[in-house]
Design a protein around this motif. Structure first.
Motif, PDB file in Angstrom:
ATOM      1  N   GLU A  25      -4.839 -19.285   7.944  1.00 17.31           N
ATOM      2  CA  GLU A  25      -6.675 -19.221   8.937  1.00 17.31           C
ATOM      3  C   GLU A  25      -5.660 -18.593   9.996  1.00 17.31           C
ATOM      4  OE1 GLU A  25      -9.083 -22.972   9.929  1.00 17.31           O
ATOM      5  OE2 GLU A  25      -6.978 -23.436   8.475  1.00 17.31           O
ATOM      6  N   ILE A  26      -4.853 -20.007  10.662  1.00 12.86           N
ATOM      7  CA  ILE A  26      -4.923 -19.648  12.307  1.00 12.86           C
ATOM      8  C   ILE A  26      -4.336 -17.596  13.286  1.00 12.86           C
ATOM      9  CG2 ILE A  26      -2.990 -19.760  13.420  1.00 12.86           C
ATOM     10  CD1 ILE A  26      -2.265 -22.688  12.194  1.00 12.86           C
ATOM     11  N   GLY A  28      -6.189 -15.859  11.964  1.00 12.00           N
ATOM     12  CA  GLY A  28      -7.353 -15.229  11.551  1.00 12.00           C
ATOM     13  C   GLY A  28      -7.581 -15.165  13.611  1.00 12.00           C
ATOM     14  N   HIS A  29      -7.256 -16.263  13.451  1.00 13.23           N
ATOM     15  CA  HIS A  29      -7.335 -16.959  15.073  1.00 13.23           C
ATOM     16  C   HIS A  29      -7.078 -15.969  16.197  1.00 13.23           C
ATOM     17  CE1 HIS A  29      -7.934 -21.460  13.994  1.00 13.23           C
ATOM     18  NE2 HIS A  29      -8.826 -20.345  13.048  1.00 13.23           N
ATOM     19  N   PHE A  30      -6.065 -14.922  16.036  1.00 10.00           N
ATOM     20  CA  PHE A  30      -5.526 -14.216  16.530  1.00 10.00           C
ATOM     21  C   PHE A  30      -5.250 -12.964  16.744  1.00 10.00           C
ATOM     22  CE2 PHE A  30      -2.475 -18.193  16.830  1.00 10.00           C
ATOM     23  CZ  PHE A  30      -2.927 -18.586  18.227  1.00 10.00           C
ATOM     24  N   GLY A  31      -6.616 -12.784  15.735  1.00  5.77           N
ATOM     25  CA  GLY A  31      -7.505 -10.928  15.425  1.00  5.77           C
ATOM     26  C   GLY A  31      -6.652 -10.271  14.209  1.00  5.77           C
ATOM     27  N   PRO A  33      -7.628 -11.789  10.279  1.00  2.00           N
ATOM     28  CA  PRO A  33      -8.115 -12.872   9.829  1.00  2.00           C
ATOM     29  C   PRO A  33      -7.949 -12.071   8.234  1.00  2.00           C
ATOM     30  CG  PRO A  33      -9.801 -10.748  10.047  1.00  2.00           C
ATOM     31  CD  PRO A  33      -8.369 -10.463  10.966  1.00  2.00           C
ATOM     32  N   LYS A 179       3.616 -16.442  17.224  1.00  2.00           N
ATOM     33  CA  LYS A 179       1.719 -17.368  17.793  1.00  2.00           C
ATOM     34  C   LYS A 179       1.420 -18.250  17.072  1.00  2.00           C
ATOM     35  CE  LYS A 179       0.297 -14.031  20.658  1.00  2.00           C
ATOM     36  NZ  LYS A 179      -0.727 -12.044  20.458  1.00  2.00           N
ATOM     37  N   VAL A 180       1.350 -17.672  15.201  1.00  2.00           N
ATOM     38  CA  VAL A 180       0.768 -18.425  14.324  1.00  2.00           C
ATOM     39  C   VAL A 180       2.659 -19.283  14.241  1.00  2.00           C
ATOM     40  CG1 VAL A 180       0.773 -18.179  11.771  1.00  2.00           C
ATOM     41  CG2 VAL A 180       0.032 -16.340  12.804  1.00  2.00           C
ATOM     42  N   LYS A 183       0.925 -22.030  17.038  1.00  2.00           N
ATOM     43  CA  LYS A 183      -0.188 -22.894  17.414  1.00  2.00           C
ATOM     44  C   LYS A 183      -0.017 -24.374  15.865  1.00  2.00           C
ATOM     45  CE  LYS A 183      -4.305 -23.398  18.019  1.00  2.00           C
ATOM     46  NZ  LYS A 183      -4.875 -23.572  19.193  1.00  2.00           N
TER      47      LYS A 183
END
Length: 318
Positions: A25-26, A28-31, A33, A179-180, A183
């Motif tokens: 899911e996370i 997807g927050h970084f492009g 999905p 990055k994931v 987060k």
């Protein structure tokens, strides 16, 4: 859009499913999905081992996916006896989809015939049972996750997040996986080859009188940790301490500290530390040559092998 189907069943472990789901899911927050669906054989509400129930779609509606992930359970053998479930999993693998398991979910993949002749990981407490029930599976008792010809397996619970990060890295690059991890506030680049056990856990049981001392020492590896200092911290004479410690742990105090330092150094190297000399200083070896000799004594390999192995991990690029 990458489609992920997480296949649950009665009594599944919640974190085995939700940990990887959160990582995807996370991403997807970084492009990058991912479409995530929870499925069960017949659909509807499915209760986990904790009693928390989730809504699922029928598996037949969710097999069009790029990844099919199977969580573990306290008793995965119940699910491993469901022929329809095993057939669906085997068909998914044969059609080229990636298949993965977390923890004891490996028993379900093995029952579906997917681990025969393959290397696989599972929770350390389930290793012997998996070997006994599926002798043609090459069970890796150390690694936190393993990939063998498109089939991914991982050790207990949190290792499912490591597996998900590796898959994200494989799909979209190591920078996005980093990055994931940031987060999620989890350790990034924990390679699959990293052992499930720590030297500290191997040396003592929780009720061992020297467990607090070793935890204290582990937090001070950059400092001098002579036998005299350890004995003082344990409130014993050097002679009493050396005898009691060796009897309780099976190793002399100096060897125990060396093992802890190698473990810490290996984790730092596999995590991508830039300088071996700096790692040697931070973990108390003083210099790279002393660290190299300790690595060879403890692991049979020099530190550079740990760095090379980390860079070759699936999804770990660098």
């Amino acid at each position: 859009m990458s489609r992920v189907t997480i296949l649950v069943y009665k009594g599944f472990q919640v974190l085995d499913a939700t940990g990887p789901a959160a990582a995807f899911e996370i991403a997807g927050h970084f492009g990058a999905p991912y479409s995530i669906r929870l499925a069960s054989l017949e659909g509807g509400r499915v209760a986990s081992s904790s009693g928390i129930a989730v809504e699922t779609v029928p598996l037949a509606e969710a097999l069009q996916c790029e990844l099919l992930l199977i969580p573990g359970a306290d008793n995965p053998l119940r699910a491993a006896r469901q022929k329809e479930l095993l057939t669906a999993i085997a068909d998914a693998a044969r059609s080229g989809r990636r298949v993965a398991s977390v923890c004891s979910g490996a028993f379900i993949l093995a029952a579906a015939g997917l681990l025969e002749g393959r290397r696989a990981a599972t929770h350390w407490a389930a290793v012997e049972a998996l070997k006994r029930l599926h002798p043609r599976t090459v069970v890796d008792a150390e690694s936190i996750f393993v990939e063998d010809r498109g089939v991914w397996t991982s050790a207990g619970v949190v290792a499912g997040i490591d597996l998900a990060l590796a898959l994200i890295g494989r799909d979209h690059g190591d920078e996005l996986a980093r990055k994931v991890a940031q987060k999620m506030v989890v350790y990034h680049r924990r390679p699959g080859t990293q052992p499930q056990h720590s030297a500290l856990l191997d040396m003592v049981t929780p009720d061992n009188r020297f467990a607090p001392l070793l935890a204290w020492a582990r937090a001070r590896l950059s400092e001098p940790l002579s036998v005299e200092r350890l004995a003082k911290e344990a409130a014993l004479s050097v002679r009493q301490f050396t005898r009691a410690f060796t009897q309780a742990t099976g190793v002399a105090p100096a060897k125990a500290i060396e093992r802890l330092r190698v473990e810490a150094a290996r984790a730092a190297i596999e995590a991508g530390a830039d300088s071996l000399e700096e790692v040697a200083r931070r973990t108390g070896f003083g210099n790279g040559d002393r660290m190299r000799r300790a690595f060879v004594r403890i692991t049979g390999q020099p530190p550079l092998v740990a760095r090379t192995g980390a860079r070759r991990e699936p999804g770990m690029r660098g």
